[in-house]
Design a protein around this motif. Structure first.
Motif, mmCIF file in Angstrom:
data_model
loop_
_atom_site.group_PDB
_atom_site.id
_atom_site.type_symbol
_atom_site.label_atom_id
_atom_site.label_comp_id
_atom_site.label_asym_id
_atom_site.label_seq_id
_atom_site.Cartn_x
_atom_site.Cartn_y
_atom_site.Cartn_z
ATOM 1 N N SER A 16 0.842 -1.183 0.000
ATOM 2 C CA SER A 16 0.000 0.000 0.000
ATOM 3 C C SER A 16 0.883 1.242 0.000
ATOM 4 N N LEU A 17 0.533 2.219 -0.810
ATOM 5 C CA LEU A 17 1.299 3.456 -0.914
ATOM 6 C C LEU A 17 0.678 4.513 -0.024
ATOM 7 N N ARG A 18 1.313 4.768 1.101
ATOM 8 C CA ARG A 18 0.787 5.734 2.057
ATOM 9 C C ARG A 18 1.283 7.132 1.727
ATOM 10 N N SER A 19 0.367 8.059 1.762
ATOM 11 C CA SER A 19 0.727 9.462 1.624
ATOM 12 C C SER A 19 -0.372 10.293 2.262
ATOM 13 N N SER A 20 -0.069 11.535 2.517
ATOM 14 C CA SER A 20 -1.063 12.453 3.055
ATOM 15 C C SER A 20 -1.804 13.079 1.879
ATOM 16 N N PHE A 21 -3.129 13.031 1.909
ATOM 17 C CA PHE A 21 -3.903 13.602 0.806
ATOM 18 C C PHE A 21 -5.232 14.148 1.308
ATOM 19 N N ASP A 22 -5.735 15.122 0.573
ATOM 20 C CA ASP A 22 -7.045 15.704 0.848
ATOM 21 C C ASP A 22 -8.076 14.852 0.120
ATOM 22 N N PRO A 23 -9.018 14.239 0.841
ATOM 23 C CA PRO A 23 -9.993 13.368 0.179
ATOM 24 C C PRO A 23 -11.052 14.121 -0.635
ATOM 25 N N LEU A 24 -11.299 15.389 -0.315
ATOM 26 C CA LEU A 24 -12.381 16.125 -0.981
ATOM 27 C C LEU A 24 -12.189 16.273 -2.489
ATOM 28 N N PRO A 25 -10.995 16.629 -2.992
ATOM 29 C CA PRO A 25 -10.847 16.726 -4.455
ATOM 30 C C PRO A 25 -11.091 15.404 -5.175
ATOM 31 N N ILE A 26 -10.750 14.291 -4.552
ATOM 32 C CA ILE A 26 -10.994 12.980 -5.166
ATOM 33 C C ILE A 26 -12.497 12.763 -5.328
ATOM 34 N N ILE A 27 -13.256 13.115 -4.306
ATOM 35 C CA ILE A 27 -14.706 12.962 -4.365
ATOM 36 C C ILE A 27 -15.299 13.901 -5.419
ATOM 37 N N HIS A 28 -14.882 15.164 -5.391
ATOM 38 C CA HIS A 28 -15.396 16.141 -6.364
ATOM 39 C C HIS A 28 -15.036 15.739 -7.799
ATOM 40 N N ASP A 29 -13.818 15.246 -8.007
ATOM 41 C CA ASP A 29 -13.397 14.834 -9.352
ATOM 42 C C ASP A 29 -14.256 13.682 -9.863
ATOM 43 N N PHE A 30 -14.544 12.711 -9.000
ATOM 44 C CA PHE A 30 -15.346 11.593 -9.481
ATOM 45 C C PHE A 30 -16.788 12.013 -9.721
ATOM 46 N N LEU A 31 -17.310 12.892 -8.894
ATOM 47 C CA LEU A 31 -18.668 13.395 -9.140
ATOM 48 C C LEU A 31 -18.740 14.118 -10.484
ATOM 49 N N ALA A 32 -17.689 14.866 -10.823
ATOM 50 C CA ALA A 32 -17.655 15.548 -12.125
ATOM 51 C C ALA A 32 -17.641 14.524 -13.257
ATOM 52 N N LEU A 33 -16.888 13.435 -13.090
ATOM 53 C CA LEU A 33 -16.854 12.383 -14.110
ATOM 54 C C LEU A 33 -18.204 11.679 -14.246
ATOM 55 N N ALA A 34 -18.936 11.597 -13.159
ATOM 56 C CA ALA A 34 -20.226 10.895 -13.161
ATOM 57 C C ALA A 34 -21.373 11.798 -13.602
ATOM 58 N N HIS A 35 -21.081 13.042 -13.918
ATOM 59 C CA HIS A 35 -22.125 14.013 -14.264
ATOM 60 C C HIS A 35 -23.041 13.504 -15.394
ATOM 61 N N GLY A 36 -22.489 12.883 -16.412
ATOM 62 C CA GLY A 36 -23.290 12.374 -17.527
ATOM 63 C C GLY A 36 -24.284 11.314 -17.092
ATOM 64 N N ALA A 37 -23.828 10.364 -16.282
ATOM 65 C CA ALA A 37 -24.714 9.296 -15.805
ATOM 66 C C ALA A 37 -25.788 9.853 -14.879
ATOM 67 N N ILE A 38 -25.423 10.847 -14.086
ATOM 68 C CA ILE A 38 -26.393 11.481 -13.186
ATOM 69 C C ILE A 38 -27.490 12.157 -14.000
ATOM 70 N N GLY A 39 -27.086 12.899 -15.039
ATOM 71 C CA GLY A 39 -28.055 13.577 -15.895
ATOM 72 C C GLY A 39 -28.916 12.611 -16.683
ATOM 73 N N GLN A 40 -28.287 11.551 -17.168
ATOM 74 C CA GLN A 40 -29.011 10.555 -17.948
ATOM 75 C C GLN A 40 -30.129 9.902 -17.136
ATOM 76 N N ARG A 41 -29.874 9.694 -15.861
ATOM 77 C CA ARG A 41 -30.881 9.067 -14.991
ATOM 78 C C ARG A 41 -31.763 10.112 -14.309
ATOM 79 N N ARG A 42 -31.514 11.397 -14.592
ATOM 80 C CA ARG A 42 -32.274 12.516 -14.039
ATOM 81 C C ARG A 42 -32.282 12.488 -12.506
ATOM 82 N N LEU A 43 -31.118 12.183 -11.929
ATOM 83 C CA LEU A 43 -30.991 12.116 -10.481
ATOM 84 C C LEU A 43 -30.712 13.501 -9.906
#
Length: 170
Positions: A16-43
């Motif tokens: 396992s590669l341990r490092s210090s990181f901010d989890p919020l950008p990872i969450i925001h980045d994936f939500l941005a990637l999922a934007h199409g699927a969210i819109g397609q399902r009208r969620l």
């Protein structure tokens, strides 16, 4: 990629590669990637994220496995035009990420099976989109490798909440 990475960790080929990181950008980045699927399902997506949070000291790759699988699961299994709620909380030295979404025909006895490889809810025979039922199993294993846990709670027959808790420093 997630499956191979976890297999390599499990087999002792990788560490396992341990490092210090901010989890919020990872969450925001994936939500941005999922934007199409969210819109397609009208969620509708309701997020409750702090503007800053204590960094995690762990493996960001394992964290991504948890986040992507929980968000994808909520999007894929929510009925069209429904609400998905995502929360981030810091409780002492524990980072908590949760998703809550509507579900159809899920029973309390399905909860344990959801985390088993190749298993899905009571609609498992309906292989929508060719998904094999590995995501939650991988996410739970990643959470465990990070010193945390992943669980699900069925608050009523129509809503499920997935909760990942990860120590801020593992």
């Amino acid at each position: 990629d997630s499956l191979m990475g976890l297999a390599r960790l499990r087999g002792g080929i990788d560490t396992s590669l341990r490092s210090s990181f901010d989890p919020l950008p990872i969450i925001h980045d994936f939500l941005a990637l999922a934007h199409g699927a969210i819109g397609q399902r009208r969620l509708s997506i309701d997020t409750d994220f702090p503007t800053t949070i204590q960094p995690l000291v762990s493996d960001p790759g394992l964290f991504k496995i948890i986040i992507t699988n929980l968000i994808e699961n909520a999007i894929r299994h929510s009925p069209p035009s429904s609400m998905v709620t995502m929360r981030v909380q810091q409780q002492g030295s524990v980072f908590r990420f949760s998703t809550r979404n509507s579900c159809e025909n899920l029973r309390s006895e399905d909860i344990t099976r959801l985390f088993e490889p190749f298993q899905r809810g009571s609609k498992a025979a309906d292989n929508e989109g060719g998904h094999a039922g590995l995501g939650l199993s991988l996410a739970r294993e990643a959470a465990t490798l990070m010193g945390g846990n992943l669980r699900a709670e069925l608050s009523d027959p129509n809503h499920i909440t997935f909760i990942a808790e990860i120590p801020s420093a593992t």
